[in-house]
Every structure is written in C-alpha cells, then in structure tokens.
Scaffold this motif. Sequence first.
Motif, PDB file in Angstrom:
ATOM      1  N   TYR A 132       5.075 -20.853  -7.921  1.00  0.00           N
ATOM      2  CA  TYR A 132       5.479 -22.020  -8.707  1.00  0.00           C
ATOM      3  C   TYR A 132       6.273 -22.996  -7.857  1.00  0.00           C
ATOM      4  CZ  TYR A 132       4.009 -19.654 -12.927  1.00  0.00           C
ATOM      5  OH  TYR A 132       3.249 -19.046 -13.889  1.00  0.00           O
ATOM      6  N   ALA A 133       6.108 -24.279  -8.142  1.00  0.00           N
ATOM      7  CA  ALA A 133       6.888 -25.322  -7.477  1.00  0.00           C
ATOM      8  C   ALA A 133       8.269 -25.397  -8.127  1.00  0.00           C
ATOM      9  CB  ALA A 133       6.182 -26.661  -7.607  1.00  0.00           C
ATOM     10  N   VAL A 156       1.278 -23.386  -8.667  1.00  0.00           N
ATOM     11  CA  VAL A 156       0.655 -23.993  -7.494  1.00  0.00           C
ATOM     12  C   VAL A 156      -0.640 -23.259  -7.164  1.00  0.00           C
ATOM     13  CG1 VAL A 156       0.947 -24.465  -5.028  1.00  0.00           C
ATOM     14  CG2 VAL A 156       2.897 -24.710  -6.585  1.00  0.00           C
ATOM     15  N   THR A 160       8.801 -23.670  -3.252  1.00  0.00           N
ATOM     16  CA  THR A 160       7.976 -22.763  -4.045  1.00  0.00           C
ATOM     17  C   THR A 160       8.752 -21.485  -4.316  1.00  0.00           C
ATOM     18  OG1 THR A 160       6.940 -21.912  -2.029  1.00  0.00           O
ATOM     19  CG2 THR A 160       5.721 -23.596  -3.247  1.00  0.00           C
ATOM     20  N   THR A 164      -2.155 -32.697 -12.412  1.00  0.00           N
ATOM     21  CA  THR A 164      -1.604 -31.918 -11.298  1.00  0.00           C
ATOM     22  C   THR A 164      -1.100 -32.895 -10.243  1.00  0.00           C
ATOM     23  OG1 THR A 164      -3.728 -31.743 -10.126  1.00  0.00           O
ATOM     24  CG2 THR A 164      -3.186 -29.977 -11.688  1.00  0.00           C
ATOM     25  N   VAL A 189       8.211 -30.838  -9.306  1.00  0.00           N
ATOM     26  CA  VAL A 189       6.900 -31.474  -9.184  1.00  0.00           C
ATOM     27  C   VAL A 189       7.067 -32.959  -9.490  1.00  0.00           C
ATOM     28  CG1 VAL A 189       4.499 -31.494  -9.939  1.00  0.00           C
ATOM     29  CG2 VAL A 189       5.801 -29.360 -10.025  1.00  0.00           C
ATOM     30  N   ALA A 223       0.174 -28.762  -7.857  1.00  0.00           N
ATOM     31  CA  ALA A 223       1.033 -28.108  -8.843  1.00  0.00           C
ATOM     32  C   ALA A 223       0.735 -28.699 -10.214  1.00  0.00           C
ATOM     33  CB  ALA A 223       2.506 -28.314  -8.493  1.00  0.00           C
TER      34      ALA A 223
END
Length: 122
Positions: A90-91, A26, A65, A58, A94, A19
């Motif tokens: 998308y996470a 992600v 997610t 990252t 993170v 991510a």
Amino acid sequence: MSQQEAAYFVPADNRGLRACLLCGIVHQGKYFKKFGCPNCEELLHLSQSSDDVLTDCTSTMFEGTIAMIKPRRSWVAKWQRNDGFVSGLYAVRVQGTLPEDIIDDLSRMGVQYRPRDGQVID
C-alpha cells in the motif's frame, strides 16, 4: 495465478506501478486492468472499464509503501485506514482525487471517500 493470489503479489519492477485512489493498494497498471482493485472492484469496476477510468481511479504519483501482511491485526493498517483490506503493498500517500461523478456514486452507495494525499486529518 488466481485473482486472490495475484492480490498478494509484490511487484518486482517499479515501472508502471499505480496506486488505487480509493484504498491505496499498489499494483502494475496491467494488473488493475485485468483483475481490477482487490479491495474496490465492486465499487470502481476497473477491470470492466476503459483506460481513461483506470487512469482516473489510480495514480502513478504516490509516496512510500507499506507491506500489509495481516491488516486486521496491524496498528499501521489502522493508522492508514487499511485494516479492512486484503494483504498487499500500500502507498502511504497517493496524489490525486477521484472524479466528482465517481465520488457522487460512492456517496449514493454509502461510501465516504477520503483522499489519500494526507490533507484530511482525523
């Protein structure tokens, strides 16, 4: 597959997923290496960087997610601060932060970095 088409691709395999620490999208690590981040490439230059920079910008450690189909119209995207980004996976959170030198560069460009680990409350 073009870079734009690849940005919308949802990975079929969870191994090697990373991510972006700036936007939370992600992708496979090899995607970031080949194309960079579809949201942050002009800021982070991941596709032109070493593996160390890729690792620094990252993270493999993320929680949950969210599939963003139409980020500009989604209340979830607004809540996650993703409403200005491309469609994709998308996470929710993170783990990790960008290195100080990159945060300083972003600040000089007028970009406010907010870690996506859930510690910053709006």
